[in-house]
Write a protein that holds these residues in place. Structure first.
Motif, PDB file in Angstrom:
ATOM      1  N   UNK A 172      41.591 -22.905   5.227  1.00 34.93           N
ATOM      2  CA  UNK A 172      40.954 -22.900   3.904  1.00 34.93           C
ATOM      3  C   UNK A 172      39.938 -24.029   3.816  1.00 34.93           C
ATOM      4  N   UNK A 173      40.328 -25.188   4.335  1.00 35.81           N
ATOM      5  CA  UNK A 173      39.426 -26.338   4.327  1.00 35.81           C
ATOM      6  C   UNK A 173      38.169 -26.061   5.153  1.00 35.81           C
ATOM      7  N   UNK A 174      38.304 -25.335   6.258  1.00 36.97           N
ATOM      8  CA  UNK A 174      37.146 -25.002   7.082  1.00 36.97           C
ATOM      9  C   UNK A 174      36.155 -24.159   6.275  1.00 36.97           C
ATOM     10  N   UNK A 175      36.679 -23.167   5.538  1.00 46.01           N
ATOM     11  CA  UNK A 175      35.814 -22.319   4.715  1.00 46.01           C
ATOM     12  C   UNK A 175      35.167 -23.145   3.604  1.00 46.01           C
ATOM     13  N   UNK A 176      35.980 -23.993   2.955  1.00 48.14           N
ATOM     14  CA  UNK A 176      35.458 -24.838   1.878  1.00 48.14           C
ATOM     15  C   UNK A 176      34.367 -25.779   2.387  1.00 48.14           C
ATOM     16  N   UNK A 177      34.610 -26.451   3.501  1.00 47.50           N
ATOM     17  CA  UNK A 177      33.641 -27.397   4.033  1.00 47.50           C
ATOM     18  C   UNK A 177      32.314 -26.713   4.385  1.00 47.50           C
ATOM     19  N   UNK A 178      32.397 -25.488   4.901  1.00 46.20           N
ATOM     20  CA  UNK A 178      31.171 -24.755   5.227  1.00 46.20           C
ATOM     21  C   UNK A 178      30.350 -24.481   3.982  1.00 46.20           C
ATOM     22  N   UNK A 179      31.031 -24.154   2.860  1.00 45.05           N
ATOM     23  CA  UNK A 179      30.328 -23.838   1.618  1.00 45.05           C
ATOM     24  C   UNK A 179      29.831 -25.098   0.909  1.00 45.05           C
ATOM     25  N   UNK A 180      30.571 -26.209   1.069  1.00 47.61           N
ATOM     26  CA  UNK A 180      30.307 -27.418   0.278  1.00 47.61           C
ATOM     27  C   UNK A 180      29.076 -28.180   0.732  1.00 47.61           C
ATOM     28  N   UNK A 181      28.457 -27.768   1.819  1.00 48.02           N
ATOM     29  CA  UNK A 181      27.283 -28.498   2.321  1.00 48.02           C
ATOM     30  C   UNK A 181      26.011 -27.652   2.284  1.00 48.02           C
ATOM     31  N   UNK A 182      26.041 -26.530   1.562  1.00 50.90           N
ATOM     32  CA  UNK A 182      24.901 -25.606   1.535  1.00 50.90           C
ATOM     33  C   UNK A 182      24.121 -25.768   0.231  1.00 50.90           C
ATOM     34  N   UNK A 183      22.833 -25.951   0.361  1.00 52.46           N
ATOM     35  CA  UNK A 183      21.941 -26.107  -0.784  1.00 52.46           C
ATOM     36  C   UNK A 183      21.582 -24.731  -1.349  1.00 52.46           C
ATOM     37  N   UNK A 184      21.308 -24.653  -2.646  1.00 49.08           N
ATOM     38  CA  UNK A 184      20.976 -23.348  -3.248  1.00 49.08           C
ATOM     39  C   UNK A 184      19.618 -23.341  -3.936  1.00 49.08           C
ATOM     40  N   UNK A 185      19.284 -24.335  -4.770  1.00 52.14           N
ATOM     41  CA  UNK A 185      17.963 -24.375  -5.399  1.00 52.14           C
ATOM     42  C   UNK A 185      17.952 -23.913  -6.840  1.00 52.14           C
ATOM     43  N   UNK A 186      16.735 -23.676  -7.365  1.00 56.66           N
ATOM     44  CA  UNK A 186      16.533 -23.329  -8.770  1.00 56.66           C
ATOM     45  C   UNK A 186      16.161 -21.864  -8.937  1.00 56.66           C
ATOM     46  N   UNK A 187      16.393 -21.361 -10.158  1.00 56.27           N
ATOM     47  CA  UNK A 187      15.954 -20.014 -10.529  1.00 56.27           C
ATOM     48  C   UNK A 187      14.594 -20.080 -11.204  1.00 56.27           C
ATOM     49  N   UNK A 188      14.424 -21.028 -12.110  1.00 51.42           N
ATOM     50  CA  UNK A 188      13.145 -21.219 -12.806  1.00 51.42           C
ATOM     51  C   UNK A 188      12.711 -22.670 -12.684  1.00 51.42           C
TER      52      UNK A 188
END
Length: 527
Positions: free
Chosen positions: A511-527
């Motif tokens: 579970x931690x492996x999945x969480x760590x992969x998601x926790x370092x990804x940037x997403x950005x803005x919509x507007x």
């Protein structure tokens, strides 16, 4: 820890810990499934518009998730103790990275919780519960895997997925956050393994939408009926015009010209006027004046000849069967003086409501009135769209903990709304609820979804609460803790048709492996 492997023959099987020779990096890579959601800011903006237009009409129309049916609400079975695949660990909540936890007794709801809204493969608008969680870019949501991936249709991620923290009746106080990428365990994404029923979703910056005014327009009845936003009907009674057309003529002309969608309608009206008891000029009814049992008992008995009935004579009684839930509710209303009838349980254990009526005479006049209904829908006006900032900056984010011992106290939050299997509906889904207690000391399983490694908690919350966080070491003063589970299943341990236990996947090193992969990804803005 359970792993689903594909042996040389190609058949699926469940095993224990991986063979000692399997490299740790290969295991980590195989744990993670990444699924795109809104792939661009333009797509995300269209999703925000879908949920926010018409004053949040689509948000209000959504209902609780419906992954679990009555047959799935079964008893949990003990499967034994957990086995840690790595050392226990935790990641501090946002703002608590270097702080200690204070102990207080008040129960305060965390700002981080809210609802995730999505459209499933059937086109239904649904919601689950979720929470903001710590991440590098403060843009991560934790929820159940089945609130992200449509297992019923074996399809991709849910459509139009958004997170609304602090949601209340169509309002998004901290904005709407569109999902960008979903991170689930590979075994859930591919094999629908509910022992891995958790997901972490990166979201774009929030979007706040305000309308400075609202426009309305008149439409036909068919368009009014189909519209899901704010709407209203204005009714006008047609009157005879002196020296001109009667109300009936106006009605018939309108019906002929516009058809059933024009809003012209006739209504039969019965007017009752209390009378003195003259049988020739009045009509007697025995179901209009309800009284208490004592008033009915003390009233004169009615004659067998209706022509001899008088106002205030004993009328009929009515006996209605009740469910146990209805019986208990009516008992409370009886105690509050809101029920006149007799609420009782008979010798056989059945529940009843007995009502008492006195005869009342009426003069009855029947007539027809004619109306014209005008139908209006409200269509958004001047709308301002603004960037609301990052999720974690606005509401904070819970910490994360894995490989923790079972049998520890947790506080669970969610928005339950579904009725219990026996039909009793104790929750509305409007406001969040919570449960508190010690998790099961052993891992549990369920025949539903072939679950083998869950943690159980005594709690009566129903569907709609699924995806809600299980917070370990929760501080009521700071409203922060550590996500150590998410609500996955609803269970009936004593077999009385009510949910009394919920369960979560055990959060381990994978579970931690999945969480760590998601926790370092940037997403950005919509507007």
């Amino acid at each position: 820890m359970k792993r689903i492997l594909i042996p040389a023959g190609g058949a699926l099987m469940a095993t224990g810990l991986l063979a000692a020779g399997l490299a740790g990096t290969a295991q980590a890579d195989s744990d993670i499934a990444k699924d795109p959601m809104a792939t661009s800011a333009a797509n995300a903006k269209a999703i925000v518009d879908y949920w926010a237009e018409s004053n949040g009409a689509a948000l209000k129309a959504a209902t609780e998730s419906n992954v679990w049916d009555k047959a799935d609400v079964a008893k949990l079975q003990s499967k034994g103790g957990y086995s840690s695949d790595t050392k226990p660990g935790s990641t501090a909540p946002i703002g608590e990275e270097k702080k200690t936890t204070a102990k207080v007794q008040n129960v305060n709801l965390p700002k981080t919780i809210g609802k995730v809204f999505f459209v499933n493969s059937k086109g239904e608008k649904k919601w689950c519960s979720a929470t903001s969680i710590q991440s590098k870019y403060r843009n991560l949501v934790a929820t159940a895997g089945h609130c992200v991936y449509d297992t019923a249709a074996n399809s991709d991620v849910m459509s139009k997925w958004v997170f609304v923290p602090g949601y209340y009746q169509g309002r998004a106080p901290w904005g709407i956050y569109v999902g960008k990428q979903a991170f689930t365990h590979y075994d859930f994404d591919v094999y629908e393994d509910y022992d891995r029923d958790y997901a972490f979703v990166t979201v774009y910056n929030g979007v706040s939408i305000t309308a400075s005014r609202v426009n309305s327009k008149q439409v036909l009845k068919s368009e009014y009926d189909a519209y899901e936003g704010k709407k209203e009907v204005k009714s006008t009674e047609l009157k005879d015009i002196p020296g001109g057309k009667t109300a009936e003529q106006q009605y018939l002309e309108g019906l002929d010209k516009y058809g059933p969608n024009g809003g012209f309608r006739a209504e039969n009206v019965t007017t009752k006027e209390a009378a003195g008891g003259n049988f020739k000029d009045s009509v007697a009814t025995t179901d209009e004046v309800e009284v208490t049992e004592l008033q009915w008992t003390n009233a004169p008995k009615a004659s067998e000849d209706p022509k001899q009935w008088k106002n205030g004579d004993q009328g009929a009684t009515k006996l209605t069967p009740l469910t146990e839930a209805e019986y208990k509710k009516l008992l409370d209303e009886k105690a509050a003086g809101k029920v006149k009838g007799k609420v009782f349980k008979d010798d056989r254990g059945d529940y009843w409501l007995k009502q008492f009526y006195l005869i009342q005479w009426y003069k009855v006049t029947k007539s027809t009135k004619y109306f014209h209904d005008s139908f209006f829908i409200f269509t958004g006006g001047d709308i301002t769209v603004k960037d609301a900032g990052r999720l974690g900056d606005n509401v904070g984010g819970q910490g994360f903990a894995w490989n923790q011992p079972t049998g520890k106290y947790v506080r669970v939050f969610g928005y339950p709304a579904a009725p219990h299997p026996d039909g009793n509906k104790a929750y509305t889904g409007i406001t969040p609820k919570w449960c508190y207690g010690k998790t099961s000391g052993k891992l549990v399983g369920s025949a539903a979804k072939k679950i083998e490694e869950h943690v159980a908690l005594k709690c009566a919350m129903t569907e709609g609460a699924d995806g809600g966080p299980w917070l370990y070491k929760y501080s009521n003063a700071k409203r922060l803790g550590y996500v150590n589970g998410v609500t996955s299943t609803f269970n009936d341990q004593d077999g009385n048709g009510r949910v009394d236990y919920i369960s979560s996947p055990y959060f381990d090193g994978e579970t931690n492996v999945v969480y760590k992969a998601a926790a370092t990804v940037w997403s950005g803005k919509v507007v």
